[in-house]
Write an enzyme that holds these catalytic residues in place. Structure first.
Site, short mmCIF file in Angstrom:
data_model
loop_
_atom_site.label_atom_id
_atom_site.label_comp_id
_atom_site.label_asym_id
_atom_site.label_seq_id
_atom_site.Cartn_x
_atom_site.Cartn_y
_atom_site.Cartn_z
CG LEU A 72 -1.64 1.13 1.49
CD1 LEU A 72 -2.86 1.43 0.37
CD2 LEU A 72 -2.46 1.21 2.74
CB VAL A 87 2.36 -0.27 4.99
CG1 VAL A 87 0.59 -0.73 5.40
CG2 VAL A 87 3.02 0.12 5.85
CE LYS A 124 6.67 0.82 9.93
NZ LYS A 124 6.59 1.92 10.89
CG ASP A 177 9.26 10.30 11.80
OD1 ASP A 177 9.76 11.08 11.23
OD2 ASP A 177 9.30 9.31 11.33
CB ILE A 226 12.36 2.02 8.60
CG1 ILE A 226 13.21 3.16 8.76
CG2 ILE A 226 12.61 1.01 9.41
CD1 ILE A 226 14.56 2.97 8.78
#
Length: 513
Positions: free
Chosen positions: A126, A134, A149, A284, A131
């Protein structure tokens, strides 16, 4: 390994011709010669503009560099539009890895077939980031729609290589630059390393997500998705699938008549609530991690995902920051200088008047502008730069907060360019500070601690008696020691007298003979 990584960075720099970004008058001759010497490196993306080449270069260099691009992309008030637009693609358009590999990673982590827990697993990701990526699926047990994830395979060696390079650069900076140790570059790299490595443990992210969700249950400002902690592992995370409009899709938000002013203000409220009320903040908050629930366009709500990086401050940090912000809002430069000294951010021997005048010279020109045009994060950064002239120690624990504030203000100004951070933040901080440190609050704290004082007072006679007995015992022991010393001195004097007498008799005997 460090020199190999430097070589890799230089070759990517040359391949994408990023020297175009450097001001010509600052490009040193040795650096030009260094790039020219890499004549065998072939040019890449020849037909792309500099913004797209920069994005591709950061993507090729890996996670550390991608995250840098993500942060910079939010600063549209200081970055040319073509660069900001290109770097914004780093939020969720990083090249993905094979979905079959993702399936294998998930099955290995769960220790069973993916079909035991999920249906409708979609191998095409998706979204894909620096890092992890998903994938969507449906929970077999409840039919709830979820996202899984998955960490990128073999990512740790790449990150460690870049971190070693950053340590090397920080050490060189500390050794070779005057007052370089004051910037605590090595400590900042260490803090960044810890932050980055936390992103590689998705179970920690699951915990952070659950805690943030609890803090904002039933909130009209921010929604955090539910996480299925029993299905989370170090390298996979399973959470509720959310539906919202990406924050970066400004046109879509406007087409749906979203209240942009309220949305921008709620971003500021969410930030200050996390920092001061909860002391646990999402650190973040780049556009790729923020969506908007527009089911009620005039009452929009943020949706936050990717809670791997969070920040926590000490109580002293909170208090000094709140006081610093309020003094800044009130243009009380004397108070700002006093706070910097009291907090230990600058030496206690600093001349407060000189520091006040230096900060005034930075702030007053900014306050001459309309409030909507003043960049709070830029001025805060300028204040830190002024304080460095007075030997300010960089506070690593504040770097996450600074970065988050840059994100929030950058996003707010994109949504609503006239965002007045003062009007939104100042009332919140004033109320928080009053609630936290008012006489009523202090009285309540004393009242709450009365049961503890009661126990102390009840035990006080016993403790005083014990103390008296201990004191008496110590006196007796000291008396005994003193008596023993006196006896030793007497013995010493008699021994000396006898020894002297023996010496005299020996001399007389020798003379007689």
């Amino acid at each position: 390994m460090t020199f190999l990584r430097i070589y890799k960075i230089l070759t990517v720099f040359r391949a994408y011709r990023l020297d175009e970004l450097l001001p010509k008058h600052r490009t040193s001759t040795w650096f030009k010669l260094l790039l020219i010497s890499l004549f065998w490196v072939r040019s890449k993306a020849k037909q792309q503009d500099i913004g797209e080449r920069l994005r591709l270069a950061l993507q090729e260099l890996g996670p550390v560099w991608i995250k840098f691009g993500q942060m910079v992309s939010t600063r549209r008030d200081v970055l040319p539009k073509h660069l900001a637009d290109a770097l914004a693609k780093l939020q969720d358009q990083v090249a993905s890895f094979d979905g079959q590999i993702a399936r294998q990673i998930i099955e290995s982590a769960l220790g069973c077939s993916i079909d035991d827990y999920f249906t409708d697993f979609e191998e095409k990701p998706l979204a894909s980031a620096s890092i992890a990526q998903v994938h969507t699926a449906t929970l077999k047990s409840s039919h709830a729609q979820v996202v899984i994830k998955v960490l990128r395979p073999n990512i740790l060696p790449i990150i460690k290589s870049d971190i070693r390079l950053m340590y090397w650069a920080a050490n060189q900076f500390t050794k070779r630059i005057k007052f370089g140790e004051k910037l605590r570059a090595v400590e900042i790299v260490s803090d960044y390393e810890n932050t980055l490595l936390k992103e590689l443990d998705l179970q920690k992210e699951a915990y952070n997500t659950a805690r943030l969700r609890d803090n904002f249950i039933n909130s009209e400002i921010l929604y955090i998705p539910y996480v299925y902690q029993d299905l989370c592992r170090t390298n996979i995370l399973v959470e509720e699938r959310i539906y919202g409009t990406p924050i970066a899709n400004i046109d879509e938000l406007k087409r749906n008549s979203v209240n942009m002013k309220l949305l921008a203000e709620r971003g500021v409220q969410a930030f200050f609530t996390q920092v001061f009320r909860d002391n646990f903040f999402h650190a973040d908050m780049h556009p790729g991690n923020i969506f908007v629930d527009i089911s009620e366009p005039q009452n929009p709500r943020y949706i936050g995902i990717d809670c791997a990086i969070v920040g926590v401050l000490t109580e002293d940090d909170q208090r000094y920051l709140a006081e610093n912000f309020l003094a800044f809002f009130n243009q009380d430069y004397r108070r700002i200088a006093q706070i910097y000294i009291a907090s230990g951010w600058v030496p206690e021997t600093t001349d407060a008047t000189a520091l006040e005048m230096a900060m005034r010279s930075v702030c007053e020109p900014a306050f001459a502008k309309p409030l909507g045009e003043i960049s709070f994060s830029q001025i805060l950064l300028a204040l830190f730069q002024v304080a460095r002239q007075f030997e300010m120690d960089i506070q690593p624990q504040l770097t996450l907060l600074e970065k988050t504030l840059f994100y929030i203000e950058g996003l707010g100004r994109q949504l609503y360019p006239e965002l007045d951070l003062w009007q939104t933040a100042k009332p919140f901080l004033e109320k928080w500070y009053e609630d936290k440190y008012s006489a009523k609050t202090l009285f309540q704290q004393v009242w709450t601690s009365l049961p503890e004082w009661k126990n102390i007072l009840v035990d006080l006679p016993v403790r005083l008696g014990d103390q008296a007995r201990m004191t008496k015992q110590m006196r007796n022991q000291l008396k005994q020691i003193n008596q023993e010393l006196q006896r030793s001195q007497k013995r010493y004097r008699w021994s000396l007298a006898i020894l002297s007498l023996v010496c005299v008799l020996s001399i007389v005997t020798l003379l007689v003979h």
